[in-house]
Design an enzyme around this catalytic site. Structure first.
Site, PDB file in Angstrom:
ATOM      1  CB  SER A 155      -0.852   0.003   1.283  1.00 17.54           C
ATOM      2  OG  SER A 155      -1.488   1.243   1.493  1.00 17.54           O
ATOM      3  CE1 TYR A 168      -4.049  -2.054   4.923  1.00 20.36           C
ATOM      4  CE2 TYR A 168      -3.158   0.150   4.610  1.00 20.36           C
ATOM      5  CZ  TYR A 168      -3.620  -1.047   4.092  1.00 20.36           C
ATOM      6  OH  TYR A 168      -3.641  -1.232   2.725  1.00 20.36           O
TER       7      TYR A 168
END
Length: 295
Positions: A155, A168
Site C-alpha cells: 500500500s 495497518y
C-alpha cells in the site's frame, strides 16, 4: 543502417509482445473481491489461467458466479501450516504457477492507545505472516524452475503513515521491507519480486472490509474524528479504478525489469514524494549529530 536497426527494434518489440501474450498461470489470494477480483478478471481476459483463493464456500460461490473460469481454492492465509500443501495441490491440479499475486489482506482503523493489541496481532497475521507464508510456499518451486514473479500487495501505507492506521501501516511497512529482502534473495534465480503500493481505490477497503476500533478517549476527537468522517465520505468515490490497477499489474508482470515497488495512483505518488522530501530535510537538519557518533 537505420533500416537495419529498425528491423532489430521491431524484432525486440515482437519478442516483448510475445512474452506479454504467453499464457501464464496466476495464483491470486483473496480473489473474490477488490484488487484480487479485478486482477483475476483482467488475467482471464488476457487469456491467462487463474487460481483464486477464498476463505469460505459462500465466497467460492460468489467468485464462480462472477468469474466461472477461475479455478477456486479454499485457503485461509492465517492457517500457516496448511498453505504448503494447498500450493502443492494447486500446482499438481493446474500445472506450474508463474505469477503469485499476494493480495489477501484488510484494513484496520483505530487510535493506537484505544486499539486492543489483539487487533494488531490479527492484522499482522493476515497482512504480514499470511502473505509471507504463501510466498514461502512458492519460493522453492520458483527457485527450482529458475523463474516466477511475486507481487506482494502492500500500500502507499507501506511508505507513508496516517493517524489511526498504526496497525495497518505497520503491517504494510513490514511487508514492504520483507519484499525488498525477498527480491534480493530470489534475483539470482530469475525470480522477480515487486511490492505493489496502491493509493486510494474504489474497493471495499474503507467499507465493509475495514475493522474499526470503537472510540473511547475524547482527547483524540479533534485529531481523528475528521479523518474518520472524511474516509466514510470518500468511500466509493476514490480516484483509483481497480480495473486500471489490474491492467497495470498485467503490464508489470510482463516486464523483464520490474521495479522493487510500484506506486499506483496520483495520491500515492504525491504523498510518497512529500514524505521523501520531508525525510531529506530531516536528515540534513540532524546530519551533524548523526555524524558525531563514529570513532
Amino acid at each position: 543502417m537505420a533500416h537495419h536497426f529498425n528491423i532489430i527494434g521491431q524484432g525486440m518489440n515482437a519478442i516483448k509482445q510475445s512474452r506479454a501474450m504467453t499464457k501464464q498461470t496466476f495464483f491470486i489470494t483473496g480473489a473474490n473481491s477488490g484488487f484480487g477480483l479485478a486482477i483475476a478478471q483482467a488475467a482471464l481476459g488476457a487469456g491467462h489461467r487463474v487460481i483464486g483463493t477464498v476463505r469460505s464456500q459462500t465466497a467460492r460461490a460468489s467468485l464462480l458466479e462472477q468469474l466461472p473460469d477461475v479455478c477456486v481454492v479454499l485457503c485461509d492465509v492465517t492457517e500457516f501450516d496448511r498453505i504448503p500443501a494447498i500450493v502443492a495441490q494447486a500446482e499438481e491440479d493446474h500445472g506450474p504457477v508463474d505469477v503469485l499475486i499476494n493480495n489477501a489482506g484488510y484494513g484496520h482503523e483505530g487510535i493506537l492507545e484505544e486499539s486492543p493489541l489483539e487487533e494488531m496481532r490479527h492484522q499482522f497475521d493476515v497482512n504480514v505472516f499470511g502473505a509471507v507464508a504463501v510466498a514461502k510456499a512458492f519460493l522453492p518451486h520458483f527457485r527450482e524452475r529458475r523463474r516466477g514473479f511475486i507481487v506482494n500487495v502492500t500500500s502507499m501505507g507501506g511508505l507513508i503513515t496516517m493517524p489511526g492506521l498504526a496497525s495497518y501501516c505497520g503491517s504494510k511497512f513490514a511487508l514492504q521491507g520483507i519484499s525488498e529482502v525477498m527480491r534480493t534473495e530470489m534475483a539470482p534465480f530469475g525470480v522477480h519480486v515487486t511490492a505493489l503500493c496502491p493509493g486510494s481505490f474504489r474497493t471495499d477497503w474503507a467499507g465493509r472490509s475495514m475493522v474499526r476500533t470503537e472510540r473511547s478517549i475524547g482527547d483524540y476527537d479533534t485529531l481523528f474524528e475528521p479523518i474518520r468522517a472524511a474516509r466514510h465520505e470518500k468511500n466509493g468515490r476514490q480516484l483509483g479504478n481497480p480495473a486500471k490497477l489490474a491492467a497495470a499489474v498485467l503490464q508489470l508482470v510482463a516486464s523483464d525489469t520490474p521495479p522493487p515497488q510500484l506506486l499506483l495512483g496520483n495520491d500515492a505518488l504525491q504523498l510518497v514524494r512529500d514524505r521523501l522530501s520531508r525525510l531529506e530535510k530531516e536528515i540534513a537538519d540532524w546530519e551533524e549529530l548523526t555524524r558525531s557518533t563514529d570513532g
